[in-house]
Design an enzyme around this catalytic site. Structure first.
Site, PDB file in Angstrom:
ATOM      1  N   HIS A  82       0.804  -1.232   0.000  1.00  0.00           N
ATOM      2  CA  HIS A  82       0.000   0.000   0.000  1.00  0.00           C
ATOM      3  C   HIS A  82       0.832   1.274   0.000  1.00  0.00           C
ATOM      4  O   HIS A  82       0.324   2.341  -0.319  1.00  0.00           O
ATOM      5  CB  HIS A  82      -0.808   0.099   1.301  1.00  0.00           C
ATOM      6  N   GLU A 134      -3.570   3.121   1.763  1.00  0.00           N
ATOM      7  CA  GLU A 134      -2.970   3.508   0.473  1.00  0.00           C
ATOM      8  C   GLU A 134      -3.217   4.998   0.205  1.00  0.00           C
ATOM      9  O   GLU A 134      -2.312   5.727  -0.214  1.00  0.00           O
ATOM     10  CB  GLU A 134      -3.573   2.670  -0.666  1.00  0.00           C
ATOM     11  N   SER A 229     -13.811  -7.613   1.472  1.00  0.00           N
ATOM     12  CA  SER A 229     -14.866  -7.162   0.552  1.00  0.00           C
ATOM     13  C   SER A 229     -14.612  -7.685  -0.854  1.00  0.00           C
ATOM     14  O   SER A 229     -15.547  -7.989  -1.585  1.00  0.00           O
ATOM     15  CB  SER A 229     -14.997  -5.650   0.563  1.00  0.00           C
TER      16      SER A 229
END
Ligand code: F3S
Length: 289
Positions: A82, A134, A229
């Site tokens: 990230h 990020e 997710s």
């Protein structure tokens, strides 16, 4: 019966590179820290912790580390895919900590863009989730004014009084259509915008290959974290194409009863699922059915 793995499944290039970096550094026998968990997967983080890797949760934890300046066997801090704000590199350097930068090159590119645009006097707009590490990292590379927004409503409300150029970039995992929609709102407002599409294709490719495989498969297994997710999205996509889609976190969750008529079992996995787990599931299905 055939067992087939989706063309793109599991770790993306950037995450795999970061995780491999940790294992490589461990072999050198140093004290290894990662700035944040190296990947959003408890199993992987637990395994690394058992091997001695320590996770620094935030800037304060980094600052609290002992100074290593005169210590030849000092500790190394690995930056995950990230990326981090520029100031974190400074803190590490001041402490004499070795910095091993595993920031994904695609994220590094965004850091370069926002930095250069800021130097040229542009107002940077980052389309993404402001709470995501990020995005926090990208903000930390901006030299001038920056706005983070993630919804069309926020884009509508955006107002710039000065006659500045606006440079729009996106979080690498942002939805492409939503990004385009937000960009159009800016263009309609008549601003002088320069748009750099910094969305990474890894997520889309994983979804596309999951859909293609699920369309052919009689049974589909999706492996990944309950709270991930991107794994849930894969499950949704596969369920649309294949009625017998299973969502599992580990091999223990797999309760398959496959009728003789099953010819193709497809497997895919979320972005934080290690190869080892994917292979375990593949082997299990191969041996038991
Ligand atoms: Fe992964 Fe790098 Fe893309 S971390 S999702 S390959 S930007």
């Amino acid at each position: 019966m055939e067992i087939r793995l989706a063309e793109c499944a599991g770790f993306c290039f950037g995450v795999r590179r970061a995780v491999d970096t940790v294992y490589e550094q461990l072999e050198k026998g140093k004290t290894i820290y990662t700035y944040g968990p190296i990947v959003h997967n408890e199993e992987v983080v637990r395994e690394l912790t058992e091997k001695g890797v320590k996770v620094l949760e935030n800037k304060e934890a980094l600052k609290a580390l002992p100074n290593c300046k005169d210590d030849e066997d000092g500790a190394a801090v690995i930056i995950r895919a990230h990326g981090v704000p520029e100031e974190i590199y400074g803190i590490m350097a001041n402490k004499g900590l070795e910095c091993i930068d595993a920031t994904c090159p695609f994220v590094k590119r965004i850091h370069r863009i926002v930095r250069e645009e800021g130097e040229k006097g542009s107002h940077v707009v980052i389309v993404g989730n402001p709470g995501h590490p990020e995005v926090e990292g990208i903000v930390g590379w901006c030299q001038g004014p920056v706005t983070v927004l993630e919804t069309p409503e926020e884009a509508e409300k955006f107002l710039l009084h000065e006659d500045k150029r606006i440079c729009i970039v996106s979080q690498t995992t942002f939805n492409y259509n939503k990004f385009q929609y937000i960009v159009e709102i800016f263009e309609k407002k008549g601003y002088n915008v320069s748009v750099v599409n910094t969305i990474c294709s890894a997520t889309e490719e994983r979804q596309r290959s999951a859909r293609a495989l699920a369309a052919e498969a009689d049974v589909m297994i999706v492996i990944g974290g309950r709270h991930s997710s991107n794994t849930r999205k894969l499950y949704e996509i596969c369920s649309e194409e294949c009625a017998n889609t299973y969502f599992i976190q580990t091999l223990d969750d797999l309760r398959l009863e496959l009728p003789k008529t099953v010819r193709l079992v497809g497997i895919t996995a979320g972005a934080s699922t290690p190869n080892k787990l994917i292979e375990e599931v593949q082997n299990y299905v191969r041996i038991n059915f």
